[in-house]
Design an enzyme around this catalytic site. Structure first.
Site, PDB file in Angstrom:
ATOM      1  N   HIS A 234       0.827  -1.204   0.000  1.00  0.00           N
ATOM      2  CA  HIS A 234       0.000   0.000   0.000  1.00  0.00           C
ATOM      3  C   HIS A 234       0.865   1.260   0.000  1.00  0.00           C
ATOM      4  O   HIS A 234       0.701   2.149  -0.841  1.00  0.00           O
ATOM      5  CB  HIS A 234      -0.905  -0.023   1.234  1.00  0.00           C
ATOM      6  CG  HIS A 234      -1.750   1.208   1.390  1.00  0.00           C
ATOM      7  ND1 HIS A 234      -3.088   1.233   1.089  1.00  0.00           N
ATOM      8  CD2 HIS A 234      -1.442   2.457   1.828  1.00  0.00           C
ATOM      9  CE1 HIS A 234      -3.569   2.445   1.324  1.00  0.00           C
ATOM     10  NE2 HIS A 234      -2.584   3.208   1.787  1.00  0.00           N
ATOM     11  N   GLU A 235       1.795   1.344   0.942  1.00  0.00           N
ATOM     12  CA  GLU A 235       2.594   2.567   1.075  1.00  0.00           C
ATOM     13  C   GLU A 235       3.495   2.809  -0.130  1.00  0.00           C
ATOM     14  O   GLU A 235       3.705   3.944  -0.551  1.00  0.00           O
ATOM     15  CB  GLU A 235       3.434   2.514   2.353  1.00  0.00           C
ATOM     16  CG  GLU A 235       2.625   2.448   3.646  1.00  0.00           C
ATOM     17  CD  GLU A 235       1.650   3.599   3.802  1.00  0.00           C
ATOM     18  OE1 GLU A 235       1.908   4.694   3.235  1.00  0.00           O
ATOM     19  OE2 GLU A 235       0.617   3.414   4.468  1.00  0.00           O
ATOM     20  N   HIS A 238       1.783   4.665  -2.728  1.00  0.00           N
ATOM     21  CA  HIS A 238       1.886   6.119  -2.523  1.00  0.00           C
ATOM     22  C   HIS A 238       3.230   6.639  -3.025  1.00  0.00           C
ATOM     23  O   HIS A 238       3.308   7.686  -3.664  1.00  0.00           O
ATOM     24  CB  HIS A 238       1.756   6.459  -1.036  1.00  0.00           C
ATOM     25  CG  HIS A 238       0.379   6.294  -0.478  1.00  0.00           C
ATOM     26  ND1 HIS A 238      -0.748   6.720  -1.132  1.00  0.00           N
ATOM     27  CD2 HIS A 238      -0.051   5.749   0.694  1.00  0.00           C
ATOM     28  CE1 HIS A 238      -1.824   6.442  -0.393  1.00  0.00           C
ATOM     29  NE2 HIS A 238      -1.415   5.855   0.722  1.00  0.00           N
ATOM     30  N   HIS A 244      -5.401   7.328  -2.277  1.00  0.00           N
ATOM     31  CA  HIS A 244      -6.294   6.278  -1.810  1.00  0.00           C
ATOM     32  C   HIS A 244      -7.426   5.991  -2.790  1.00  0.00           C
ATOM     33  O   HIS A 244      -7.886   6.869  -3.515  1.00  0.00           O
ATOM     34  CB  HIS A 244      -6.884   6.655  -0.446  1.00  0.00           C
ATOM     35  CG  HIS A 244      -5.917   6.474   0.672  1.00  0.00           C
ATOM     36  ND1 HIS A 244      -5.923   7.244   1.808  1.00  0.00           N
ATOM     37  CD2 HIS A 244      -4.869   5.624   0.809  1.00  0.00           C
ATOM     38  CE1 HIS A 244      -4.930   6.870   2.609  1.00  0.00           C
ATOM     39  NE2 HIS A 244      -4.282   5.888   2.014  1.00  0.00           N
TER      40      HIS A 244
END
Length: 488
Positions: A234-235, A238, A244
């Site tokens: 997930h990170e 980014h 998101h």
């Protein structure tokens, strides 16, 4: 004292292009938002601590929500934005369902909308991106952290033309670290659960950097704790430019997936994640490959047979020669023959190899490059330069390699010297290189293949092989290579 450039960079990254209606903050005291935004049906179910959590949540993740009317309650507008994002009943009131979302562990990056990108859609303007793991959590092994991060980046790479290279010193595009509370970027962590990690969009300096909260209990095995692979995936999304997603099936959804027991090697991105990352970097173009040629198979029972490399793999022994290798099964003792190019296309032949069992990885070396394979599946991100291990550029090839399990070290043989790589410290020993005859008395010739089997070391040169006791530093006997291959 935090450097000024980090503070400026933080401000630039956090600016969102929204048109805010000016609000007279004097109209609202710090507690005046509470009563109007509590759903009547939830009174008694929501505690004072919940309300404090709710206000902190809204302040952190929805601080930039614009107001539609000058006299609108700003907290109510922000709660509506949060409820809309999570597909809840949009009332502007805190109810049990809204509070349940706020209490879930999540990412520290503010929420926006479907497969969204940071303002201006920042992305890396290159396809080879470096990353460095600056420090490690004590919750799991360094190898597990390396594995989790590598698997996460592999998954993003499979959907894009991006490639990732791990470096072990200096500045990388993506700097990965573990820290607790305040850690130098003006976004302190909040202790166990709550915010798990955060990352910055692609840019110079702090851009791309990814921070994990050390106060979490990190795990990779599905045991109690927070799955580091899922959070890293997930990170690092980014760090590549994604914000998101509102789709609960997407890895870029703000809260952690409920099922934390996953196999990183089999995990697949959801379509929303793929659409988002490909909108930034386009699709991955398949490379044309030549059909593998049928190799000439050496006679395995030839008394003059030499080995290019030997390694263990999941208990079995692999013996390499030219374009083929033989696998000696640990259970049945049978010997199977394989074409190297059939198993690992475009590799051709192998100069040296060794198994790092702690990661279920075998490293294969050819020339000034190396590959990593788990079983017969080549891992993403290879080949890589052998300089990653600490070799100078003057080393053009490795003659042989083996792993010493008692010391957790890889030994590399180059001409009449050997190098020792410490897997605990993840670096080459300072005394490397040394003369082979000094470290292994009795081994006077060049080493063409080497491996450890049970308590003994085996060194090959030509058709001959030396059985060696490392504990006694003594040559025990000389045998022929071919006798390992069920030959009389």
């Amino acid at each position: 004292m935090v450097p000024l450039w980090i503070f400026i960079q933080f401000l630039l990254i956090k600016v969102y292009e929204v048109e805010l209606v000016p609000v007279d903050e004097a109209l609202y005291g710090p507690d005046e938002w509470v009563e109007p935004v509590i759903e009547e049906a939830s009174i008694g179910h929501i505690t004072d601590n919940d309300l404090k959590t709710a206000q902190n949540y809204i302040d952190q993740f929805y601080s930039d929500v614009p107001l539609r009317k000058r006299m609108t309650n700003p907290m109510e507008e922000k709660i509506k934005a949060m409820q809309s994002f999570f597909s809840l009943n949009v009332t502007g009131k805190i109810d049990k369902e809204t509070m349940a979302i706020m209490l879930k562990p999540r990412c520290g990056v503010p929420d926006v909308h479907r497969f969204s990108h940071f303002p201006g859609k920042p992305k890396w303007q290159k396809t080879m991106i470096t990353y460095r793991i600056v420090n490690y959590t004590p919750d799991i092994t360094k190898n597990e952290v390396d594995f989790a991060v590598a698997q996460a980046l592999r998954i993003w790479s499979e959907a894009t033309p991006l490639q990732f290279l791990q470096i072990f010193s200096g500045n990388a595009d993506i700097m990965i670290s573990f820290a607790s509370k305040a850690h130098g970027d003006f976004i302190p962590f909040d202790g166990p659960l709550g915010v798990l990690a955060h990352a910055y969009a692609p840019s110079e300096d702090i851009g791309g950097d990814t921070h994990f909260d050390e106060d979490e209990q990190w795990t990779l095995s599905g045991k109690a704790g927070t799955n580091i692979f899922l959070v890293a995936l997930h990170e690092l999304g980014h760090a590549l430019g994604l914000e998101h997603s509102q789709d609960q099936r997407a890895i870029m959804y703000p809260t952690l997936l409920d099922n934390s027991a996953v196999d990183p090697t089999k995990f697949k991105l959801y379509s929303d994640d793929i659409a988002g990352i490909q909108a930034l970097y386009a699709t991955k173009q398949p490379k044309p490959t030549d059909a593998p040629k049928n190799p000439v198979v050496p006679e395995r029972c030839n008394p003059t047979l030499g080995f290019d490399a030997v390694t263990r793999m999941r208990g079995d022994l692999l013996f390499f020669r030219n374009e083929v290798f033989w696998r000696k099964n640990a259970r049945t003792r049978s010997v199977d023959t394989f074409s190297i190019n059939t198993v690992w296309p475009s590799l051709g032949r192998v100069d040296a190899a060794y198994e790092f069992a702690a990661r279920d990885v075998v490293y294969l070396f050819k020339g000034q490059q190396y590959w990593a394979t788990s079983g017969f599946k080549m891992l993403w991100g290879y080949p890589r330069p052998i300089t990653n291990f600490g070799f100078p550029k003057s080393v053009e090839k490795i003659d042989a390699a083996m792993f010493l399990k008692e010391e957790n070290k890889a030994i590399f043989f180059v001409e009449d010297k050997y190098w020792s790589f410490d897997h605990n410290k993840n670096k080459m020993d300072s005394k490397s290189p040394r003369k082979i005859k000094d470290g292994f008395p009795g081994i006077e010739k060049k080493v063409e293949a080497a491996f450890q089997n049970i308590d003994y070391l085996y060194f090959s040169n030509g058709a001959d092989q030396i059985e060696y006791s490392s504990r006694r530093q003594l040559v025990l006997r000389t045998i022929a290579n071919y006798r390992w291959l069920n030959c009389d």
